[in-house]
Design a protein around this motif. Structure first.
Motif, short mmCIF file in Angstrom:
data_model
loop_
_atom_site.label_atom_id
_atom_site.label_comp_id
_atom_site.label_asym_id
_atom_site.label_seq_id
_atom_site.Cartn_x
_atom_site.Cartn_y
_atom_site.Cartn_z
N HIS A 147 -16.96 5.06 2.98
CA HIS A 147 -15.64 4.87 3.55
C HIS A 147 -15.47 5.46 4.95
O HIS A 147 -14.47 5.19 5.62
CB HIS A 147 -14.58 5.47 2.62
CG HIS A 147 -14.43 4.75 1.32
ND1 HIS A 147 -15.23 5.00 0.23
CD2 HIS A 147 -13.59 3.75 0.94
CE1 HIS A 147 -14.88 4.21 -0.77
NE2 HIS A 147 -13.89 3.44 -0.37
N HIS A 148 -16.44 6.29 5.37
CA HIS A 148 -16.32 6.93 6.68
C HIS A 148 -17.66 6.89 7.42
O HIS A 148 -18.06 7.86 8.05
CB HIS A 148 -15.87 8.39 6.51
CG HIS A 148 -14.58 8.55 5.77
ND1 HIS A 148 -13.34 8.44 6.37
CD2 HIS A 148 -14.32 8.78 4.45
CE1 HIS A 148 -12.40 8.61 5.47
NE2 HIS A 148 -12.96 8.82 4.30
N ASN A 185 -6.71 10.02 5.55
CA ASN A 185 -7.44 10.56 6.70
C ASN A 185 -8.04 11.91 6.32
O ASN A 185 -7.34 12.91 6.18
CB ASN A 185 -6.49 10.72 7.89
CG ASN A 185 -7.21 11.15 9.15
OD1 ASN A 185 -8.39 11.52 9.12
ND2 ASN A 185 -6.52 11.10 10.27
N SER A 201 -4.35 11.12 -3.58
CA SER A 201 -4.94 9.79 -3.64
C SER A 201 -3.88 8.70 -3.81
O SER A 201 -3.98 7.63 -3.21
CB SER A 201 -5.93 9.72 -4.80
OG SER A 201 -6.44 8.42 -4.97
N THR A 250 0.84 -1.20 0.00
CA THR A 250 0.00 0.00 0.00
C THR A 250 0.86 1.24 0.00
O THR A 250 0.38 2.34 0.11
CB THR A 250 -0.91 0.02 1.25
OG1 THR A 250 -0.09 -0.07 2.42
CG2 THR A 250 -1.90 -1.13 1.22
N ASN A 282 -13.98 -3.15 -4.01
CA ASN A 282 -14.21 -1.94 -3.22
C ASN A 282 -15.59 -1.96 -2.58
O ASN A 282 -15.83 -1.30 -1.56
CB ASN A 282 -14.10 -0.69 -4.11
CG ASN A 282 -12.67 -0.48 -4.55
OD1 ASN A 282 -11.75 -0.91 -3.89
ND2 ASN A 282 -12.49 0.21 -5.67
N ASN A 308 -6.42 4.85 2.16
CA ASN A 308 -7.29 5.27 3.26
C ASN A 308 -6.85 6.61 3.84
O ASN A 308 -6.52 6.74 5.03
CB ASN A 308 -7.31 4.21 4.37
CG ASN A 308 -7.89 2.89 3.91
OD1 ASN A 308 -8.88 2.88 3.18
ND2 ASN A 308 -7.28 1.78 4.30
N GLU A 335 -11.78 7.44 -2.28
CA GLU A 335 -11.68 6.04 -2.68
C GLU A 335 -10.24 5.53 -2.69
O GLU A 335 -10.00 4.38 -3.06
CB GLU A 335 -12.29 5.85 -4.07
CG GLU A 335 -13.80 5.98 -4.10
CD GLU A 335 -14.38 5.75 -5.47
OE1 GLU A 335 -13.63 5.95 -6.46
OE2 GLU A 335 -15.55 5.37 -5.58
N SER A 336 -9.30 6.35 -2.29
CA SER A 336 -7.89 5.96 -2.32
C SER A 336 -7.64 4.69 -1.51
O SER A 336 -8.13 4.56 -0.37
CB SER A 336 -7.02 7.09 -1.76
OG SER A 336 -5.69 6.64 -1.57
#
Length: 840
Positions: A247-248, A210, A165, A122, A522, A208, A204-205
């Motif tokens: 994602h959040h 922040n 990203s 990653t 995803n 992840n 969408e990276s």
């Protein structure tokens, strides 16, 4: 050549234009030769270089980075990147700055490739970390700047988002500054749309990123965008909100802001914009599946009081279909699993049945509502036995009431039967109904005897639907009764078609899903149980193939049926089945030699349904055998072949490219009037001429129109035009089709039209001089003539605009003697068309 110092800038510009075109059309066109042009590239990117040359070099670099293997580009990165980055900061022309930034964005693809070689990686390859940081520091000033052109701003936002990203792990402490600027751009009216779209990429990276520092404010701004009168902004905002929520979902700020978002969403759900409704339901479904809704009572209240009523309203709409319907079904599937007060199965089922019982409900709405009922039944934790039995009881009771009634039954009885059949058909696709009633297929089959055609159609659908849920139990019932009940074959074959089409559709979906594994991965975490469901669908396709020995002979037997309606259903079943089992294509090919013209026509029609992307490799070697039926002795077989050829040219032209030279003469041959196909019949005291070749000619000219649209570069245009002119002497429908083609060719191939102008003028002259109907003709015939005249005059106007058209003596005489002559009344009409006063 590029390295020559005395070479003019204009020459270098053309060289890079040529190189750009080469790399655009040929994969890895430059190969290792790219090493030899580095010096030339750098010299052209210097500060004192003309803007035109610099722009062309930057365009070339962008194409190079986007199209060539990164391994070929990486060796020159350190040599090229300094001059490229300098072009971003030193240039004064906004166009040059924009192109430089876009080239910088394209270079990201080259920089990140090594981080993707290890599946578990990653991070980013440290070898290029210094270039990545330089890239970021180059873009940041442009991103910060407020007094620059909008195009530069948008390019900077796009590039910065891509950097964050892909390389957020390298930038780390630098991220907050960049995210803060993006938030500021989100609040700016001129840059908000671009920023909304780019936030999706950051969210969408796989790193992840922040986003806590901007998440709350971003969601707040995005929710306000939903009330703006800007459709594109609304669509982009819904997509971005969905991504952020996905994602959040556990972020407290999002949980607190969600009621306001849902409030705005409810206002977007209507049948005036189905795509917005589709996106709104996707976002709501994502919220329900995550923890955000569960942890906020206000969100649940808004869903219950505002969004669910809008969903009911949409179900009643006649236009609900496609993606909007699919996302609505997913919404109900998620809602039933939420299991909240007034949102449980009993409440939803009751409300949906109230909608179904509305006698004014359109047919399309009945189907949509039945799908919703099936979804809540299938996704309920406890299977709805009572509900299913009530539908079965409605059918049985309705049949008994109709059978025992001395007079016509109450209108509610047939409607209840129809609704129950539709719902059982939809439920049966998702739940095995064999354990609820042993006599269910017989009960549905008995509905075929009712006089109401709508009930018969829905009974056919229901029988196919329950068979999808249990092939082993119900498929033999359909196959047996097809052979035993000649008067019900059409309906039973429709049931079989439902089964075959269902499995073909999901087999294609699974193929598409396999081609998009990254996207599916995803979504896996937000779609619990989806993997299990897909395995079930793949298993269903396999189960259907286990019955092929019973299905295929039956289909070929009925391909010889005298009724065209039955042959059409059989053709679709054969084609769809061939998509599940490509070996069947060889069987279809063998049947082209069958003595029965019905079977040959059915086989060629079935090929239309096999023309999916997955089947192209199997079709390419054998497709010519099918189109050889253009020379078949049977008129109807030739017509079916023309229709199939037209379908292929329109949807999969690559199938016919290499065979056009041999197929086109046969197509052109069908465009000519064949007097031997004309016959005279007596209708009372009158005689009426029937042209049996007319439908074939129409089909042939439709093929020509499609060929012109999709394969013009592969046609001999002169030959095409010579055959087209034969249609100018045909019936008005064909005439007007030919005029449309001529209009197009006057623009795209004017020189070719000029070479056959004599052939064009002759039939047009004849029509304008002698085509006027008699005074005793009916109004419809007169109106048809006037419409054809308008089409003719418009085509003449298109021809007149060809350069040097008056060098043709025949056209010149035609204009003088017919169009502008006082002997005819075309002059004023033509002037009106010429001036744009008449719109055709």
């Amino acid at each position: 050549v590029l390295n020559e110092k005395k070479l003019k800038a204009e020459v270098k510009t053309h060289i890079f234009t040529l190189l750009r075109e080469i790399v655009a059309v040929l994969d890895n066109a430059l190969g290792e030769e790219v090493l030899n042009i580095v010096e030339g590239i750098n010299s052209c990117l210097k500060k004192d270089t003309s803007s035109n040359l610099k722009n062309e070099v930057l365009l070339f670099l962008r194409n190079l980075f986007e199209t060539h293997d990164p391994q070929l580009i990486q060796p020159i990165l350190r040599d090229i990147s300094p001059q490229l980055f300098a072009a971003v900061g030193e240039s004064v022309f906004y166009k040059t700055i924009s192109e430089a930034i876009r080239a910088c964005k394209a270079i990201i693809r080259v920089l990140k490739v090594d981080s993707m070689e290890d599946d578990d990686s990653t991070g980013t390859n440290n070898e290029f970390e210094d270039i990545i940081i330089n890239l970021y520091e180059t873009i940041l000033p442009r991103l910060k700047s407020q007094d620059i052109d909008l195009e530069v701003k948008e390019a900077s936002i796009s590039c910065a988002s891509a950097i964050v990203s892909n390389f957020g792990d390298v930038l780390q402490e630098r991220l907050d500054e960049c995210l803060g600027i993006l938030l500021d751009r989100l609040s700016n009216e001129t840059t908000r749309l671009t920023t909304v779209k780019e936030l999706v990429i950051v969210a969408e990276s796989p790193l992840n990123i922040n986003l806590n520092s901007i998440l709350g404010e971003s969601v707040g701004l995005l929710s306000t965008f939903l009330r703006k009168n800007d459709r594109i902004l609304q669509q982009s905002s819904l997509t971005t909100l969905n991504t952020l929520l996905k994602h959040h979902a556990d972020n407290k700020e999002i949980i607190n802001l969600l009621p306001g978002v849902l409030q705005e969403i409810s206002g977007l759900i209507n049948d005036n914009d189905l795509h917005l409704s589709h996106l709104a339901f996707i976002l709501t479904t994502t919220a329900i599946k995550g923890s955000a809704v569960v942890e906020n009572v206000n969100s649940i209240d808004i869903i219950r009081e505002q969004i669910v009523p809008k969903a009911y309203y949409l179900i009643k709409s006649k236009v609900l279909q496609g993606l909007a319907l699919e996302s609505l079904l997913n919404f109900f599937a998620a809602l039933i699993k939420l299991n909240k007060k007034d949102l449980g199965f009993d409440t939803l089922f009751k409300n949906l049945m109230e909608i179904l019982n509305d006698t004014s409900l359109a047919k399309q709405s009945i189907n949509a509502c039945a799908k919703c009922i099936a979804v809540i039944c299938a996704n309920r934790s406890k299977k709805p036995k009572k509900t299913i039995l009530s539908f079965i009881k409605n059918i049985q009771g309705g049949l008994n009431s109709i059978e025992s009634a001395d007079k016509a039954p109450d209108d509610t009885i047939p409607r209840n039967i129809l609704i129950s059949l539709r719902c059982l058909g939809e439920i049966g696709q998702q739940i095995d109904l064999s354990k609820y009633s042993k006599d269910l297929p017989t009960t549905i089959f008995n509905c075929f005897d009712l006089p109401d055609e709508e009930i018969k159609s829905n009974a056919s659908f229901a029988l196919g639907g329950i068979t999808i849920g249990n092939l082993d139990n119900y498929l033999p019932f359909i196959l047996t009764h097809i052979s035993e009940n000649l008067d019900k074959q059409y309906l039973l074959l429709h049931s079989l078609k439902e089964v075959v089409c269902y499995h073909c559709k999901f087999n294609n979906k699974n193929s598409n899903n396999n081609n998009n594994n990254n996207n599916n991965n995803n979504n896996n975490n937000n779609n619990g149980g989806s993997s299990k469901k897909k395995k079930k669908k793949r298993k269903q396709s396999t189960d259907l193939l286990q019955h092929k020995d019973a299905i295929i002979p039956l289909l070929f037997e009925h391909a010889n049926n005298e009724k065209e309606g039955i042959r059409n259903i059989v053709a679709e079943c054969l084609g769809r089945f061939a998509c599940l089992n490509f070996e069947m294509l060889d069987m279809l090919k063998e049947e082209l030699q069958n003595n029965s013209s019905f079977i040959r026509g059915c086989v060629i029609s079935s090929i239309k349904y096999t023309m999916i992307d997955e089947a192209l490799p199997q079709l390419l070697p054998i497709i010519k055998n099918f189109f050889d039926l253009l020379t078949d002795g049977d008129l109807q077989v030739r017509r079916q072949t023309l229709l199939t050829f037209n379908y292929a040219v329109h949807n999969q032209p690559s199938l016919v490219y290499e065979h056009l030279d041999t197929i086109l003469p046969d197509v052109y041959n069908e465009t000519h009037i064949n007097d031997s196909l004309k016959r005279t019949v007596k209708v009372g005291p009158f005689k009426h001429e029937i042209d049996d070749g007319l439908e074939n000619r129409k089909a042939a000219f439709e093929c020509m129109y499609t060929l012109m649209d999709t394969c013009l570069s592969r046609l001999n245009v002169n030959t095409f035009l010579q055959n087209l002119t034969s249609g100018l002497s045909d019936v008005s429908d064909i005439k007007m089709m030919c005029y449309i083609m001529l209009d197009h060719l006057c623009v795209s191939c004017p020189s070719n039209v000029l070479t056959v102008i004599d052939l064009i003028v002759r039939p047009i002259t004849d029509f304008l001089k002698n085509g006027k109907p008699k005074e005793s003709a009916v109004n419809q015939e007169k109106e048809r003539y006037e419409e054809t005249v308008r089409f003719t005059l418009r085509t003449i106007r298109s021809i007149e605009q060809i350069n040097n058209i008056y060098s043709s003596q025949s056209f010149k005489e035609f204009m003088e003697n017919i169009i502008y002559s006082d002997n005819y009344d075309f002059s004023n009409k033509y002037s009106a068309i010429k001036n744009g006063d008449i719109d055709i």
